[in-house]
Design a protein around this motif. Structure first.
Motif, PDB file in Angstrom:
ATOM      1  N   THR A  23      -3.921  80.646  16.715  1.00 20.73           N
ATOM      2  CA  THR A  23      -4.282  81.839  15.944  1.00 20.73           C
ATOM      3  C   THR A  23      -4.317  83.068  16.837  1.00 20.73           C
ATOM      4  O   THR A  23      -3.769  84.126  16.495  1.00 20.73           O
ATOM      5  N   PHE A  24      -4.948  82.939  18.000  1.00 24.57           N
ATOM      6  CA  PHE A  24      -5.042  84.063  18.933  1.00 24.57           C
ATOM      7  C   PHE A  24      -3.661  84.470  19.439  1.00 24.57           C
ATOM      8  O   PHE A  24      -3.324  85.663  19.490  1.00 24.57           O
ATOM      9  N   VAL A  65      -5.462  72.314  -0.726  1.00 24.32           N
ATOM     10  CA  VAL A  65      -6.831  72.624  -0.315  1.00 24.32           C
ATOM     11  C   VAL A  65      -6.977  74.136  -0.196  1.00 24.32           C
ATOM     12  O   VAL A  65      -5.986  74.867  -0.100  1.00 24.32           O
ATOM     13  N   THR A  66      -8.227  74.588  -0.236  1.00 26.82           N
ATOM     14  CA  THR A  66      -8.485  76.009  -0.027  1.00 26.82           C
ATOM     15  C   THR A  66      -8.073  76.390   1.396  1.00 26.82           C
ATOM     16  O   THR A  66      -8.453  75.711   2.343  1.00 26.82           O
ATOM     17  N   PRO A  67      -7.261  77.438   1.555  1.00 27.18           N
ATOM     18  CA  PRO A  67      -6.818  77.816   2.904  1.00 27.18           C
ATOM     19  C   PRO A  67      -7.977  77.957   3.884  1.00 27.18           C
ATOM     20  O   PRO A  67      -8.998  78.567   3.576  1.00 27.18           O
ATOM     21  N   THR A  68      -7.797  77.365   5.050  1.00 24.06           N
ATOM     22  CA  THR A  68      -8.843  77.363   6.067  1.00 24.06           C
ATOM     23  C   THR A  68      -9.277  78.772   6.429  1.00 24.06           C
ATOM     24  O   THR A  68     -10.458  79.021   6.692  1.00 24.06           O
ATOM     25  N   ALA A  69      -8.337  79.701   6.434  1.00 21.27           N
ATOM     26  CA  ALA A  69      -8.651  81.079   6.823  1.00 21.27           C
ATOM     27  C   ALA A  69      -9.642  81.725   5.874  1.00 21.27           C
ATOM     28  O   ALA A  69     -10.306  82.701   6.236  1.00 21.27           O
ATOM     29  N   PHE A  70      -9.769  81.195   4.643  1.00 24.79           N
ATOM     30  CA  PHE A  70     -10.677  81.774   3.660  1.00 24.79           C
ATOM     31  C   PHE A  70     -12.069  81.143   3.677  1.00 24.79           C
ATOM     32  O   PHE A  70     -12.997  81.692   3.093  1.00 24.79           O
ATOM     33  N   VAL A  71     -12.196  79.990   4.316  1.00 21.88           N
ATOM     34  CA  VAL A  71     -13.492  79.308   4.328  1.00 21.88           C
ATOM     35  C   VAL A  71     -14.089  79.202   5.726  1.00 21.88           C
ATOM     36  O   VAL A  71     -15.286  78.951   5.879  1.00 21.88           O
ATOM     37  N   GLN A  72     -13.264  79.380   6.744  1.00 21.43           N
ATOM     38  CA  GLN A  72     -13.748  79.361   8.124  1.00 21.43           C
ATOM     39  C   GLN A  72     -13.380  80.703   8.760  1.00 21.43           C
ATOM     40  O   GLN A  72     -12.260  80.895   9.234  1.00 21.43           O
ATOM     41  N   LEU A  73     -14.331  81.592   8.742  1.00 19.18           N
ATOM     42  CA  LEU A  73     -14.060  82.979   9.120  1.00 19.18           C
ATOM     43  C   LEU A  73     -13.757  83.161  10.603  1.00 19.18           C
ATOM     44  O   LEU A  73     -13.369  84.251  11.012  1.00 19.18           O
ATOM     45  N   ARG A  74     -13.938  82.103  11.394  1.00 25.71           N
ATOM     46  CA  ARG A  74     -13.631  82.267  12.818  1.00 25.71           C
ATOM     47  C   ARG A  74     -12.142  82.523  13.047  1.00 25.71           C
ATOM     48  O   ARG A  74     -11.770  83.150  14.047  1.00 25.71           O
ATOM     49  N   TYR A  75     -11.302  82.066  12.125  1.00 23.51           N
ATOM     50  CA  TYR A  75      -9.865  82.275  12.309  1.00 23.51           C
ATOM     51  C   TYR A  75      -9.469  83.742  12.105  1.00 23.51           C
ATOM     52  O   TYR A  75      -8.829  84.331  12.992  1.00 23.51           O
TER      53      TYR A  75
END
Length: 220
Positions: A23-24, A65-75
């Motif tokens: 991601t970074f 599944v719900t996109p990870t970017a929407f449920v884990q704000l660290r991304y």
């Protein structure tokens, strides 16, 4: 049993760490592209976030599944941090090309592996998991290039190989998962192999073969 649980937990942590690294790296490449195109701070942030999480969102929607970017704000937070760093540094446009390519290669190597692992753990077979691994790896770069108004590298005949390294990394990862020999070490080695192959392709201008031209004129 405890040992197996520990191994699974370690693999999960490694995947999350890899996702954050990818991601970074992709966010850096998106932000550098924005600088090259002379975007303002909003444009830098948008391009960084779109590049960083775009491929993962496509993967998650496909597996249902719900996109990870929407449920884990660290991304998105990591992506915005990368955008802020590039905005504060604001390198000259002439210095954005090589760092962008290297950052993109790192993201490509990491995401083709973690994307394949994620798809496989959600019940997809090895071929489908490998395909989604490639989508995860190249999706963000395609979105970045489209938003920046340039032809995506994956579709540019004069660009060095881009999807091929991701395909190799995803296929190797899927095979290892299928035979039960996927570990943190093998995943790391697969990612590094993709990064090295992409960097070597940039260094020596390796390109995918084109269709052979024909000397016969098409019939009207």
């Amino acid at each position: 049993m405890t040992h197996m649980i520990d191994i699974g937990a370690a693999a999960g942590i490694a995947t999350q760490v890899g996702d954050l690294l990818g991601t970074f790296a992709f966010a850096i490449s998106g932000a550098l592209m924005a600088v090259r195109k002379n975007f303002d701070i909003v444009g830098i942030a948008v391009l960084a976030c779109a590049t960083a999480v775009g491929g993962g969102i496509i993967r998650d929607l496909v597996v249902g599944v719900t996109p990870t970017a929407f449920v884990q704000l660290r991304y998105p937070a990591v992506a915005l941090l990368a955008a802020l760093l590039i905005f504060l540094w604001h390198p000259p446009r002439r210095l954005t090309h090589r760092p962008l390519d290297v950052a993109d290669a790192i993201g490509l190597g990491v995401f083709c592996v973690t994307g394949t692992v994620t798809a496989y753990t959600h019940g997809l077979g090895a071929p489908s998991a490998a395909a989604l691994g490639v989508v995860t790896a190249v999706g963000g770069g395609i979105i970045r290039d489209i938003l920046a108004g340039v032809r995506p590298s994956i579709l540019h005949p004069e660009q060095e190989i881009y999807a091929v390294p991701a395909m190799l990394g995803a296929v190797i990862t899927a095979l290892l998962l299928h035979v039960g020999h996927s570990t943190v070490i093998t995943g790391t080695l697969a990612s590094l192999a993709v990064v090295v192959l992409r960097v070597l392709a940039l260094r020596f201008h390796w390109r995918a073969p084109l269709a052979r031209p024909t000397s016969r004129r098409p019939k009207d």
